[in-house]
Write a protein that holds these residues in place. Structure first.
Motif, PDB file in Angstrom:
ATOM      1  N   LEU A 138      54.497  33.310  -5.527  1.00 16.72           N
ATOM      2  CA  LEU A 138      54.571  32.861  -4.143  1.00 16.72           C
ATOM      3  C   LEU A 138      53.233  33.165  -3.498  1.00 16.72           C
ATOM      4  O   LEU A 138      52.786  34.327  -3.515  1.00 16.72           O
ATOM      5  CB  LEU A 138      55.686  33.579  -3.372  1.00 16.72           C
ATOM      6  CG  LEU A 138      57.138  33.236  -3.757  1.00 16.72           C
ATOM      7  CD1 LEU A 138      57.607  34.071  -4.917  1.00 16.72           C
ATOM      8  CD2 LEU A 138      58.057  33.443  -2.564  1.00 16.72           C
ATOM      9  N   LYS A 139      52.571  32.120  -2.985  1.00 19.71           N
ATOM     10  CA  LYS A 139      51.248  32.317  -2.424  1.00 19.71           C
ATOM     11  C   LYS A 139      51.260  31.969  -0.936  1.00 19.71           C
ATOM     12  O   LYS A 139      51.392  30.807  -0.571  1.00 19.71           O
ATOM     13  CB  LYS A 139      50.226  31.423  -3.132  1.00 19.71           C
ATOM     14  CG  LYS A 139      50.050  31.768  -4.603  1.00 19.71           C
ATOM     15  CD  LYS A 139      49.162  30.745  -5.287  1.00 19.71           C
ATOM     16  CE  LYS A 139      49.173  30.932  -6.806  1.00 19.71           C
ATOM     17  NZ  LYS A 139      48.608  29.763  -7.484  1.00 19.71           N
ATOM     18  N   ASN A 140      51.160  33.002  -0.123  1.00 21.82           N
ATOM     19  CA  ASN A 140      51.013  32.817   1.311  1.00 21.82           C
ATOM     20  C   ASN A 140      52.111  31.915   1.889  1.00 21.82           C
ATOM     21  O   ASN A 140      51.839  30.992   2.653  1.00 21.82           O
ATOM     22  CB  ASN A 140      49.633  32.217   1.607  1.00 21.82           C
ATOM     23  CG  ASN A 140      49.183  32.529   3.025  1.00 21.82           C
ATOM     24  OD1 ASN A 140      49.666  33.497   3.619  1.00 21.82           O
ATOM     25  ND2 ASN A 140      48.296  31.723   3.552  1.00 21.82           N
ATOM     26  N   ILE A 141      53.351  32.220   1.519  1.00 20.02           N
ATOM     27  CA  ILE A 141      54.455  31.329   1.894  1.00 20.02           C
ATOM     28  C   ILE A 141      55.006  31.645   3.279  1.00 20.02           C
ATOM     29  O   ILE A 141      55.238  32.802   3.628  1.00 20.02           O
ATOM     30  CB  ILE A 141      55.568  31.408   0.824  1.00 20.02           C
ATOM     31  CG1 ILE A 141      55.176  30.476  -0.329  1.00 20.02           C
ATOM     32  CG2 ILE A 141      56.931  31.028   1.377  1.00 20.02           C
ATOM     33  CD1 ILE A 141      56.074  30.532  -1.490  1.00 20.02           C
ATOM     34  N   CYS A 142      55.186  30.595   4.069  1.00 21.04           N
ATOM     35  CA  CYS A 142      55.859  30.698   5.359  1.00 21.04           C
ATOM     36  C   CYS A 142      57.057  29.764   5.348  1.00 21.04           C
ATOM     37  O   CYS A 142      57.026  28.723   4.699  1.00 21.04           O
ATOM     38  CB  CYS A 142      54.950  30.297   6.521  1.00 21.04           C
ATOM     39  SG  CYS A 142      53.488  31.334   6.668  1.00 21.04           S
ATOM     40  N   LYS A 143      58.088  30.175   6.049  1.00 24.96           N
ATOM     41  CA  LYS A 143      59.263  29.314   6.186  1.00 24.96           C
ATOM     42  C   LYS A 143      59.786  29.422   7.609  1.00 24.96           C
ATOM     43  O   LYS A 143      60.022  30.523   8.111  1.00 24.96           O
ATOM     44  CB  LYS A 143      60.350  29.740   5.187  1.00 24.96           C
ATOM     45  CG  LYS A 143      61.685  29.035   5.382  1.00 24.96           C
ATOM     46  CD  LYS A 143      61.601  27.560   5.060  1.00 24.96           C
ATOM     47  CE  LYS A 143      62.900  26.840   5.425  1.00 24.96           C
ATOM     48  NZ  LYS A 143      62.772  25.374   5.271  1.00 24.96           N
ATOM     49  N   SER A 144      59.932  28.276   8.252  1.00 23.71           N
ATOM     50  CA  SER A 144      60.478  28.271   9.616  1.00 23.71           C
ATOM     51  C   SER A 144      61.725  27.404   9.661  1.00 23.71           C
ATOM     52  O   SER A 144      61.829  26.413   8.953  1.00 23.71           O
ATOM     53  CB  SER A 144      59.478  27.686  10.610  1.00 23.71           C
ATOM     54  OG  SER A 144      58.179  28.115  10.319  1.00 23.71           O
ATOM     55  N   PHE A 145      62.667  27.809  10.501  1.00 21.18           N
ATOM     56  CA  PHE A 145      63.785  26.941  10.865  1.00 21.18           C
ATOM     57  C   PHE A 145      63.567  26.566  12.314  1.00 21.18           C
ATOM     58  O   PHE A 145      63.737  27.400  13.207  1.00 21.18           O
ATOM     59  CB  PHE A 145      65.124  27.658  10.690  1.00 21.18           C
ATOM     60  CG  PHE A 145      65.429  27.998   9.250  1.00 21.18           C
ATOM     61  CD1 PHE A 145      65.812  27.007   8.348  1.00 21.18           C
ATOM     62  CD2 PHE A 145      65.340  29.310   8.792  1.00 21.18           C
ATOM     63  CE1 PHE A 145      66.094  27.311   7.029  1.00 21.18           C
ATOM     64  CE2 PHE A 145      65.621  29.624   7.481  1.00 21.18           C
ATOM     65  CZ  PHE A 145      65.997  28.622   6.589  1.00 21.18           C
TER      66      PHE A 145
END
Lengths: 240, 246
Positions: B7-14
């Motif tokens: 996982l490289k610099n992962i962002c997750k938004s809802f």
């Protein structure tokens, strides 16, 4: 007031012919209605999470178009009376064809119009039954399926379909019975179904009580057969 | 050792809420990773991103050589290699225990029925449920259902197994049987596992690495025994205090 059993026995052959036609129109309507109902019901939720995960790329706009077409169909049919639909198809549609095309001898048989009407009418309501059942399937089960690496088609056929179908059975029973009774409205376009047969006999002998009682009982027998078949199916498909 | 998940610099938004902030994580083949953290810390979202049940908002994910988002069309291949076990079991209610386990090999791996059923029988025996193969999920206890679910995930022969709080929905007396099955998988098969759990005993016993998450970030990571013994951050000290008292 006198009740004459002989009136019933005399009119029975004609009424049974009508009942037979009612039954045929209904069965064709149910089978065709299921086809269009499943298509439009899934169409209304195409590309949503109810059928797996949202599509990307070209499938996204395609699914939007499918949703609009399906919704247009369902809302148009639900929003107009079935009598108007039958009249339109039988009387107005041939005129429209003549006016808009070169075909000048276009005609739809009353029975054909009745069958087409009941198919599309039932299809629209069944579409909502299908949609409702499919969106009620627990999302966790879809995730479980997807996480095994199956395709969307497999997900719909093996997971969503069987689970949703079980939930459809009670409302489908409702709709099948409604469709059967709706065939009586085709009296307006002259289809010789059960109600029409009753009406014709009544007009010649004025024995309203005997005739309408017999007609009512015949409808009741047919709806009972439908209801019981669906109960059997429901029992057979019961999940623990 | 080579890393199977990256996982490289992962962002997750809802919507407007960002639940994962710049996550960097590399998981080696055969490693057992335990993820802990308070509720809402993003641990479930983290593992759901790994098999693409949630699509990452930014950054890059590499699973078994497949790059997301570049190879988004290959999420199915990822899922074939990354199995998942859910908190709510999510067994298919219209299939027997055997049917549930045989489903993956026959449909996802396209094996013939007899072979799929053979695999399913072996796995049900392995999780101690051989005699329950004809039961439907509704006829099984929570612990039994979760063991079937583990067998189902194993049946497609994945390289990685994700566990999303597998014991949180279970009655206390059933937690042990599920954890035992998981321990056996970790020890016997050398399976790469990522386990979100509150079971600290399990973490200490079989975990190679413990990850503590809070507010969408990896706050601490290291060998489970060391991280638990010497928490560096106040937040982890606080969290461990709460977990131990329950």
């Amino acid at each position: 007031m006198d009740f004459e059993f002989s009136v019933i026995t005399e009119s029975l052959p004609a009424l049974l012919t009508g009942a037979r036609l009612t039954w045929i129109i209904t069965i064709l309507g149910i089978v065709g209605g299921m086809f269009f109902g499943v298509l439009a019901g899934l169409g209304r939720i195409a590309g949503t999470e109810a059928l797996g995960e949202e599509p990307h790329g070209i499938f996204k706009p395609i699914s939007v178009v499918i949703r609009y077409i399906s919704s247009g169909y369902v809302e148009t049919i639900r929003g107009t009376p079935i009598i108007v639909q039958a009249m339109f198809l039988y009387f107005a549609f041939p005129m429209l064809v003549k006016a808009l095309t070169d075909i000048q001898r276009f005609r739809i048989e009353a029975l054909t119009a009745a069958v087409i009407t009941i198919i599309f009418n039932a299809g629209a309501y069944i579409a909502e039954i299908v949609r409702g059942s499919v969106i009620s399937v627990n999302k966790g089960l879809l995730e479980a399926g997807m996480s095994l690496g199956i395709s969307r088609f497999q997900l719909i056929v093996h997971i969503i379909g069987p689970i949703a179908f079980r939930r459809m059975i009670p409302p489908l029973g409702n709709q099948f019975i409604i469709s059967l009774k709706d065939t009586s409205l085709f009296i307006v376009i002259g289809v010789g179904e059960l109600t029409r047969q009753g009406q014709e006999i009544m007009a010649s002998n004025f024995r309203a009580l005997e005739i309408w009682l017999t007609v009512a009982i015949m409808y009741l027998i047919m709806t009972t057969v439908l209801a019981m078949s669906l109960r059997q199916l429901e029992k057979k498909m019961k999940i623990f | 050792m080579s890393s199977i998940i990256e996982l490289k610099n992962i962002c997750k938004s809802f919507g407007d809420t960002e639940v994962l902030h710049n996550i960097d994580l590399s998981i080696q083949e055969g490693e057992v990773i335990v993820v802990i953290g308070p509720s809402g810390s993003g641990k479930s979202t983290l593992i759901r991103c790994i098999n693409c049940l949630e699509m990452i908002s930014s950054g890059e994910l590499v699973v078994d050589g497949i790059r997301i988002p570049d190879e988004r069309g290959r999420t199915r291949q990822i899922r074939l290699e990354v199995g998942m076990v859910f908190q709510q079991f999510n067994l298919f209610p219209h299939m027997t225990a055997l049917g549930n386990v045989a489903f993956g090999p026959s449909k996802a791996r396209k094996m013939n029925k007899t072979k799929a059923v053979d695999i399913a029988r072996d796995l049900l025996a392995k999780v101690g449920l051989a005699e329950f193969e004809n039961k439907f999920p509704g006829q099984l206890s929570g612990g039994q259902q979760q063991r079937v679910a583990i067998a189902r995930a194993l049946a497609v022969n994945p390289k990685v197994l994700l566990f999303d709080e597998p014991t949180s929905a279970l009655d206390p007396e059933m937690i042990g049987e599920v954890l035992d099955v998981m321990k056996n998988i970790a020890k016997d098969s050398g399976m790469t596992m990522v386990v979100v759990t509150h079971e600290m005993g399990f973490a200490a016993q079989v975990g190679d690495r413990l990850i503590f998450m809070d507010e969408g970030r990896i706050v601490e990571e290291g060998k489970p025994s060391e991280v638990m013994k010497n928490p560096k951050s106040e937040r982890l000290k606080d969290f461990l205090g709460h977990v131990k008292h329950h």
